[in-house]
Design a protein around this motif. Sequence first.
Motif, PDB file in Angstrom:
ATOM      1  N   THR A  58     -40.421  -6.609 -19.413  1.00 47.53           N
ATOM      2  CA  THR A  58     -40.154  -7.983 -18.997  1.00 47.53           C
ATOM      3  C   THR A  58     -40.186  -8.864 -20.231  1.00 47.53           C
ATOM      4  O   THR A  58     -41.125  -8.783 -21.021  1.00 47.53           O
ATOM      5  CB  THR A  58     -41.227  -8.471 -17.993  1.00 47.53           C
ATOM      6  OG1 THR A  58     -41.243  -7.597 -16.864  1.00 47.53           O
ATOM      7  CG2 THR A  58     -40.941  -9.891 -17.535  1.00 47.53           C
ATOM      8  N   ASP A  59     -39.168  -9.704 -20.406  1.00 45.63           N
ATOM      9  CA  ASP A  59     -39.141 -10.532 -21.613  1.00 45.63           C
ATOM     10  C   ASP A  59     -40.198 -11.633 -21.525  1.00 45.63           C
ATOM     11  O   ASP A  59     -40.688 -11.981 -20.443  1.00 45.63           O
ATOM     12  CB  ASP A  59     -37.756 -11.132 -21.831  1.00 45.63           C
ATOM     13  CG  ASP A  59     -37.377 -12.136 -20.767  1.00 45.63           C
ATOM     14  OD1 ASP A  59     -37.753 -13.313 -20.910  1.00 45.63           O
ATOM     15  OD2 ASP A  59     -36.705 -11.745 -19.794  1.00 45.63           O
ATOM     16  N   GLY A  60     -40.544 -12.188 -22.701  1.00 45.20           N
ATOM     17  CA  GLY A  60     -41.634 -13.145 -22.769  1.00 45.20           C
ATOM     18  C   GLY A  60     -41.394 -14.420 -21.980  1.00 45.20           C
ATOM     19  O   GLY A  60     -42.320 -14.977 -21.375  1.00 45.20           O
ATOM     20  N   VAL A  61     -40.155 -14.908 -21.967  1.00 43.94           N
ATOM     21  CA  VAL A  61     -39.854 -16.136 -21.228  1.00 43.94           C
ATOM     22  C   VAL A  61     -40.041 -15.907 -19.727  1.00 43.94           C
ATOM     23  O   VAL A  61     -40.580 -16.768 -19.014  1.00 43.94           O
ATOM     24  CB  VAL A  61     -38.429 -16.631 -21.534  1.00 43.94           C
ATOM     25  CG1 VAL A  61     -38.072 -17.827 -20.649  1.00 43.94           C
ATOM     26  CG2 VAL A  61     -38.298 -17.018 -23.000  1.00 43.94           C
ATOM     27  N   SER A  62     -39.624 -14.744 -19.238  1.00 42.19           N
ATOM     28  CA  SER A  62     -39.810 -14.427 -17.815  1.00 42.19           C
ATOM     29  C   SER A  62     -41.287 -14.325 -17.466  1.00 42.19           C
ATOM     30  O   SER A  62     -41.721 -14.783 -16.393  1.00 42.19           O
ATOM     31  CB  SER A  62     -39.106 -13.109 -17.466  1.00 42.19           C
ATOM     32  OG  SER A  62     -37.711 -13.221 -17.632  1.00 42.19           O
ATOM     33  N   LEU A  63     -42.084 -13.733 -18.374  1.00 43.10           N
ATOM     34  CA  LEU A  63     -43.521 -13.635 -18.132  1.00 43.10           C
ATOM     35  C   LEU A  63     -44.156 -15.019 -18.149  1.00 43.10           C
ATOM     36  O   LEU A  63     -45.025 -15.331 -17.321  1.00 43.10           O
ATOM     37  CB  LEU A  63     -44.167 -12.744 -19.187  1.00 43.10           C
ATOM     38  CG  LEU A  63     -45.673 -12.525 -19.052  1.00 43.10           C
ATOM     39  CD1 LEU A  63     -46.029 -11.896 -17.704  1.00 43.10           C
ATOM     40  CD2 LEU A  63     -46.200 -11.651 -20.193  1.00 43.10           C
ATOM     41  N   LEU A  64     -43.725 -15.860 -19.073  1.00 44.59           N
ATOM     42  CA  LEU A  64     -44.226 -17.233 -19.130  1.00 44.59           C
ATOM     43  C   LEU A  64     -43.905 -17.972 -17.836  1.00 44.59           C
ATOM     44  O   LEU A  64     -44.760 -18.679 -17.265  1.00 44.59           O
ATOM     45  CB  LEU A  64     -43.587 -17.959 -20.317  1.00 44.59           C
ATOM     46  CG  LEU A  64     -44.007 -19.415 -20.547  1.00 44.59           C
ATOM     47  CD1 LEU A  64     -45.446 -19.482 -21.059  1.00 44.59           C
ATOM     48  CD2 LEU A  64     -43.063 -20.087 -21.551  1.00 44.59           C
ATOM     49  N   LYS A  65     -42.681 -17.801 -17.347  1.00 50.22           N
ATOM     50  CA  LYS A  65     -42.264 -18.447 -16.097  1.00 50.22           C
ATOM     51  C   LYS A  65     -43.082 -17.919 -14.916  1.00 50.22           C
ATOM     52  O   LYS A  65     -43.469 -18.680 -14.020  1.00 50.22           O
ATOM     53  CB  LYS A  65     -40.772 -18.186 -15.872  1.00 50.22           C
ATOM     54  CG  LYS A  65     -40.166 -18.958 -14.709  1.00 50.22           C
ATOM     55  CD  LYS A  65     -38.681 -18.638 -14.572  1.00 50.22           C
ATOM     56  CE  LYS A  65     -37.913 -19.050 -15.815  1.00 50.22           C
ATOM     57  NZ  LYS A  65     -36.456 -18.813 -15.663  1.00 50.22           N
ATOM     58  N   GLU A  66     -43.355 -16.627 -14.931  1.00 51.38           N
ATOM     59  CA  GLU A  66     -44.167 -16.016 -13.877  1.00 51.38           C
ATOM     60  C   GLU A  66     -45.573 -16.619 -13.846  1.00 51.38           C
ATOM     61  O   GLU A  66     -46.086 -16.969 -12.781  1.00 51.38           O
ATOM     62  CB  GLU A  66     -44.238 -14.509 -14.114  1.00 51.38           C
ATOM     63  CG  GLU A  66     -45.146 -13.744 -13.170  1.00 51.38           C
ATOM     64  CD  GLU A  66     -45.299 -12.294 -13.568  1.00 51.38           C
ATOM     65  OE1 GLU A  66     -46.439 -11.789 -13.581  1.00 51.38           O
ATOM     66  OE2 GLU A  66     -44.262 -11.655 -13.888  1.00 51.38           O
ATOM     67  N   TRP A  67     -46.187 -16.730 -15.015  1.00 44.26           N
ATOM     68  CA  TRP A  67     -47.527 -17.319 -15.082  1.00 44.26           C
ATOM     69  C   TRP A  67     -47.508 -18.771 -14.626  1.00 44.26           C
ATOM     70  O   TRP A  67     -48.416 -19.228 -13.927  1.00 44.26           O
ATOM     71  CB  TRP A  67     -48.067 -17.224 -16.517  1.00 44.26           C
ATOM     72  CG  TRP A  67     -48.580 -15.867 -16.863  1.00 44.26           C
ATOM     73  CD1 TRP A  67     -48.939 -14.877 -16.004  1.00 44.26           C
ATOM     74  CD2 TRP A  67     -48.799 -15.337 -18.181  1.00 44.26           C
ATOM     75  NE1 TRP A  67     -49.370 -13.759 -16.698  1.00 44.26           N
ATOM     76  CE2 TRP A  67     -49.294 -14.017 -18.024  1.00 44.26           C
ATOM     77  CE3 TRP A  67     -48.625 -15.850 -19.454  1.00 44.26           C
ATOM     78  CZ2 TRP A  67     -49.625 -13.208 -19.115  1.00 44.26           C
ATOM     79  CZ3 TRP A  67     -48.955 -15.048 -20.546  1.00 44.26           C
ATOM     80  CH2 TRP A  67     -49.445 -13.740 -20.370  1.00 44.26           C
ATOM     81  N   ALA A  68     -46.473 -19.508 -15.009  1.00 47.84           N
ATOM     82  CA  ALA A  68     -46.387 -20.922 -14.633  1.00 47.84           C
ATOM     83  C   ALA A  68     -46.227 -21.087 -13.128  1.00 47.84           C
ATOM     84  O   ALA A  68     -46.844 -21.973 -12.516  1.00 47.84           O
ATOM     85  CB  ALA A  68     -45.215 -21.587 -15.364  1.00 47.84           C
ATOM     86  N   SER A  69     -45.410 -20.230 -12.521  1.00 50.26           N
ATOM     87  CA  SER A  69     -45.130 -20.361 -11.083  1.00 50.26           C
ATOM     88  C   SER A  69     -46.286 -19.905 -10.212  1.00 50.26           C
ATOM     89  O   SER A  69     -46.377 -20.285  -9.041  1.00 50.26           O
ATOM     90  CB  SER A  69     -43.864 -19.571 -10.727  1.00 50.26           C
ATOM     91  OG  SER A  69     -44.060 -18.181 -10.957  1.00 50.26           O
ATOM     92  N   THR A  70     -47.185 -19.077 -10.767  1.00 48.71           N
ATOM     93  CA  THR A  70     -48.314 -18.566  -9.975  1.00 48.71           C
ATOM     94  C   THR A  70     -49.638 -19.247 -10.334  1.00 48.71           C
ATOM     95  O   THR A  70     -50.703 -18.801  -9.902  1.00 48.71           O
ATOM     96  CB  THR A  70     -48.457 -17.042 -10.180  1.00 48.71           C
ATOM     97  OG1 THR A  70     -48.600 -16.757 -11.588  1.00 48.71           O
ATOM     98  CG2 THR A  70     -47.238 -16.310  -9.636  1.00 48.71           C
ATOM     99  N   GLY A  71     -49.574 -20.295 -11.141  1.00 48.70           N
ATOM    100  CA  GLY A  71     -50.781 -21.027 -11.492  1.00 48.70           C
ATOM    101  C   GLY A  71     -51.646 -20.348 -12.540  1.00 48.70           C
ATOM    102  O   GLY A  71     -52.809 -20.711 -12.708  1.00 48.70           O
ATOM    103  N   LEU A  72     -51.083 -19.362 -13.247  1.00 51.67           N
ATOM    104  CA  LEU A  72     -51.856 -18.624 -14.249  1.00 51.67           C
ATOM    105  C   LEU A  72     -51.631 -19.133 -15.671  1.00 51.67           C
ATOM    106  O   LEU A  72     -52.245 -18.631 -16.605  1.00 51.67           O
ATOM    107  CB  LEU A  72     -51.507 -17.128 -14.183  1.00 51.67           C
ATOM    108  CG  LEU A  72     -51.888 -16.406 -12.884  1.00 51.67           C
ATOM    109  CD1 LEU A  72     -51.424 -14.959 -12.928  1.00 51.67           C
ATOM    110  CD2 LEU A  72     -53.395 -16.476 -12.661  1.00 51.67           C
TER     111      LEU A  72
END
Length: 231
Positions: A58-72
């Motif tokens: 998973t690319d870093g931007v997608s992981l960043l977006k994932e953390w942002a959307s889940t409150g992490l």
Amino acid sequence: MATILVVDDELGIRDLLSEILNDEGHTVELAENAAQARALRTQFRPDLVLLDIWMPDTDGVSLLKEWASTGLLTMPVIMMSGHATIDTAVEATRIGATAFLEKPITLQKLLKAVDVGLNKTAVKPLAPSLQKNPAAMIAPADLTVEAAMTGGTLPDMVLDIGPQSLQSFNLEGPLREARDEFEKAYFEYHLAKESGSMTRVAEKTGLERTHLYRKLKQLGVDLARSKRNAL
């Protein structure tokens, strides 16, 4: 000090960043992909994350977006890449990235970005038009990806001639002191000439980067000095 999570699929970069940050007194956790980063983020709750953009799962931007959307996304995240575009940098900024480091990462930029992130110094926000439409930004030729992460502004120019190639040394003292004095001046000169790039200085001097970093610390070289000639 802080707990820092380094996420990068390149072993050499993980090892180098780990050694530098450990020497600065930080605790460092390492992940080579997004799956490991997710687990370590939950386990250690890092104070800051250094996150590579291009990774195999998973690319870093997608992981960043994932953390942002889940409150992490509760910690500063500094993005890293050697091939990112300005659009990618703008997107990462909108999601919540604190800063962006272009590879090869210079020592003074790494330490400055980490210090800014840990102290939660606010990054200059993007103009509203760019927040809504990153593609609308037409970058001037000399605008770097790092500049885009600070809102599309260029860094101030600082004039400093830095260490000079011709210097004099005290030859009356012990050989070891004279040798250390010469080596310190030698490395300060090349650091200034290469704008603090450890990779280029290592290539120029024929030393492996980890050995070079240890040598600089041993000699008491002011690693921040080269920032005067950077950008």
